[in-house]
Design an enzyme around this catalytic site. Structure first.
Site, short mmCIF file in Angstrom:
data_model
loop_
_atom_site.label_atom_id
_atom_site.label_comp_id
_atom_site.label_asym_id
_atom_site.label_seq_id
_atom_site.Cartn_x
_atom_site.Cartn_y
_atom_site.Cartn_z
N THR C 95 36.66 48.66 32.54
CA THR C 95 37.03 48.80 33.94
C THR C 95 38.35 48.07 34.15
OG1 THR C 95 34.72 48.93 34.61
CG2 THR C 95 36.31 48.39 36.31
N LYS C 171 35.77 54.99 38.88
CA LYS C 171 34.93 53.84 38.55
C LYS C 171 35.05 52.75 39.62
CE LYS C 171 32.81 50.46 36.35
NZ LYS C 171 31.36 50.32 36.38
N LYS C 240 36.61 40.91 40.76
CA LYS C 240 37.78 41.50 40.09
C LYS C 240 37.88 43.00 40.42
CE LYS C 240 37.43 43.48 36.35
NZ LYS C 240 37.11 44.04 35.03
#
EC number: 1.1.1.60
Lengths: 301, 301, 301, 301
Positions: C95, C171, C240
């Site tokens: 990711t 995502k 994050k």
């Protein structure tokens, strides 16, 4: 005193002119040379690079648009840092990021160079009239040199602390507080207007009462009349400072929901085509438009 | 002039005293009779009910806590509306809802009674010193009577419009704007504090620059020092006004995201046990606590 | 097929093991070598660097923590990009940011290397059970190679588009949507709990009705029971991804006020000392704590 | 069983028809009599007032639009409460406020009448197909009567607790959670669309992965295609439930910032002229419009 001055935008040009008129020997540099001509006419020397402006100076001022420009004139090719004499002082008046100021402080300390951050509150007319409010931070020995010079350029010099980046943070906080006033006035004018109260009358009533600080008067008038052009402080610059505020706050671990709200206002306006031609007080358009008090920004003409 | 005065809280008592001292014949009423004694000592007559205070008056003032109290003294048993002489004037200085003022305006018009809304900005010390900022709205003929009296009670009287409820809306907008300042200062002090800048120094720097309006100074000092007791304007009263603002805005079809943010701050504090013992500037505790700059409200001692 | 696999965290190790068990020749690399031992025991080759894992491979997978790690193993010293055979394919399952994927796509295209982004939804147990949901994007010719391999690793492979970074965006959007569920459940459990409804009963009722998607069940149970340890997906990793979502949205000019709300929740928790030891569903603690339904995060034991 | 049924909107008519088809003796009432004709044709008796529908019934159902309608048919002239036999049961399926349900519970208890709240999740087609999800709350003795009947009307009956108003709160929470999905999808589709990913493709990808609950599919499709007409559940009804949720949460002392965000979306749309002709999923228009992905609501045709 022998002074270098880099960055002759509307703010920088006004400040540099004041330094010339105060009798200093001023060596100016601007990326677009034409902007240096009025200074030359007034007695300034025009340098070919930031390094040339800095190389024999006691003090170099910079007043540029953003971190990238600041890094270029300071650490880039023919930049200031490589040309400054040992002990010479760099006073940065630009609204740059806290991180950029911290980085410069570290590098200057290691190089034996002096650095004071001194960002300002005020528009170009205030700069010309020596009416700026200046926030200064740096080591005491450096401030001893900087403050008397800064006092020639504004109506007050506030000492923030010994870490130069603290002055940049206070500047960002100040702009955050202005953006909060703009958002507040947008919502206030929307609700007043829909209740049949002329927003301009609302602003008069409130600024004649407790809300008598200049930003309420200046922005209140712009917002009540929906006059967002021409820009006094352009929307993209305001958005940049909002971004720097949020980045600094995130690094410090501070949620700022009001700054986040304003952030989304900027993004909305930019997506509707509002940009450098508008004043940042156009942030209030979002509240006005959501209430049906104005066309959305991109549909106004 | 023969004046009735209903509601002798800290604001009402100070204003009524000024009317006595200005030489008017004042008939006062308060639900808790003991609060009328200082007025009696100064020469006021103490009435047994709002109706008694109103029945022979040229003008009746009311200054009570909320809509319920206002409805009780105005339209309740032995209330003002049933006792006023034809043509007599009711000046409401309370911060009541826009809807309540609209309702009263309609009922008074139908009954041939005069009604002016005249809510105020200022704390009890300002009331005592005749330094209030007064917002007044009502029909011109009614304002002609009201304004000279109001001018004896404050430093300025702003005329909002001919619909009494508009003055109430402006008052709610003003308190919304104050709550926005409180939230702004909370976020600002949190970010400054975590960067090692004393929040009190931040407030000094900013209020010495552009943010020189009284609310920044007053609330800035309270928030920077986290001194939220004793209350100047209590948190539940601030919450009530925020609620009235949002209700009025919803009725007008105006989203006010900043007022919504403050609304959630109030709810958070109330759930943490903060209430009437705290000043409404404790709203700033949320930003400070979220940043780890303060214990959450309910864990402070 | 000859496969390189870089990054043996809990996700990567499970995926790599599946590739070994499917009969591929797998060359694995991990910064901390000990994590490679179970793979070696299962028949994998252990490489000394990303370059060694990549140099003779048909396909190299990467599954690392963030942009920095991705850049290091891809473009750093002894990195994948410098070792890949012409025509070989790099499948990134990490990711990472949209910008990082865009940058890699450009550089690989110029270098004649193939690149597919294939981030996944699912926790380590889903990875081990080949139950991942995989989002893949890349040029058709590259997807032709990648998809059959990816189908061995998950329960579905969704093709997003031809630009690899689009899979990364999907995502991030998916994780944003999960964070929205967490915030929603936090507010829902707070209001239910204060009304005397057991939050766990609320979750049962709703997930037995329309809210029957796995995230409501999984996070609902964690939040209703306030069980945020041990982490399934740690809070700093969730933070994050929230940051990457907001950066990508800002670059696209999209305000996401709900993502901004979640952002502030993360900052609040981090300032209260909540970190890698907690699951990101602890975001719900903010709503619970603000309602007085839980101690603030840092005061829980 | 002898059943009264009051309120034959699209939901009520479908439910009442199911009761008739299950063989009960059903006495129906609707303010607009024409809507009762299909029921009469199916064998129901048409009553002249709520009282007539209730007077000889074992159980009376109500399914009306809001608190005002509920109060009118229950406590108004010729209302249910004055006509019910001692021991008879009133099942309220309407989405009314928590406070209204609490008030009715108190009054019915004092009058010796039985009361169960049983609001439902599902649209008219689900009601017709006996696929509703029903949330029921009331005293055990009352639930013993109500649940077997409710099981004839839906696919599941969840027992919330013994206080009827708790079922109403769960219903409001459920609608809040749906509104959160709508806002989430609005922001998600905006960011995808501006990145060149067809929002409909995004919805397919995500609902084929973990987001496989019906609301994501139903609302995802509507939002991705920006098809907000005709309404399945109209925007003003969604706004009403949002308002009831916030009122209930405020009474409980719970801040719900996500519900507040949605509240402002509703206000924005209403100010732009969006109303009963639109589905409440039009809330997503705000995010799409702010991103420049759609015209503002009032400028679409």
């Amino acid at each position: 005193m022998k002074i270098g001055f880099v960055g002759l935008g509307s703010m920088g040009a006004a400040i540099a002119m004041n330094l010339v008129e105060s009798g200093h020997e001023v060596h100016v540099f601007n990326r677009t040379p034409a902007r240096a001509e009025p200074l030359r006419a007034a007695g300034a020397h025009v340098a070919a690079s930031p390094a040339h402006a800095a190389e024999s100076a006691d003090v170099v001022f910079t007043m540029v648009a953003d971190d990238a420009a600041h890094a270029a004139v300071t650490f880039g090719e023919a930049g200031i840092a490589g040309a400054l004499r040992p002990g010479a002082l760099h006073i940065s008046m630009s609204t740059i990021s806290v991180a950029a100021a911290q980085d410069q402080a570290t590098r200057y300390r290691e190089a034996g160079l002096a650095f004071v951050s001194a960002p300002v509150f005020g528009r170009p007319d205030a700069a010309a009239a020596r009416k700026l409010f200046i926030m200064a931070a740096g080591e005491d020995a450096h401030l001893t040199v900087a403050v008397p010079l800064l006092e020639q350029l504004g109506q007050s010099v506030g000492i923030v602390g010994t870490d130069p980046s603290q002055a940049n943070l206070v500047k960002l906080i100040g702009n955050f507080m202005l953006s909060a006033i703009i958002e507040t006035l947008g919502e206030a004018c929307a609700v007043a207007g829909k209740a049949g109260i002329d927003p301009m009358r609302l602003v008069e009533l409130l600024t004649s009462a407790n809300f008598n600080a200049p930003p309420y008067k200046i922005y209140g008038s712009l917002i009540a009349s929906q006059q967002f052009q021409p820009p006094g402080f352009s929307l993209p610059l305001g958005q940049k400072d909002n971004r720097l505020m949020l980045v600094a706050a995130e690094a410090l671990g501070v949620p700022m929901p009001l700054a986040s709200l304003v952030r989304d206002r900027f993004l909305t306006l930019r997506s509707q085509g509002i940009g450098a031609a508008h004043d940042w007080s156009a942030v209030a358009l979002c509240a006005l438009s959501d209430a049906g008090m104005s066309k959305p920004a991109h549909l106004r003409t």
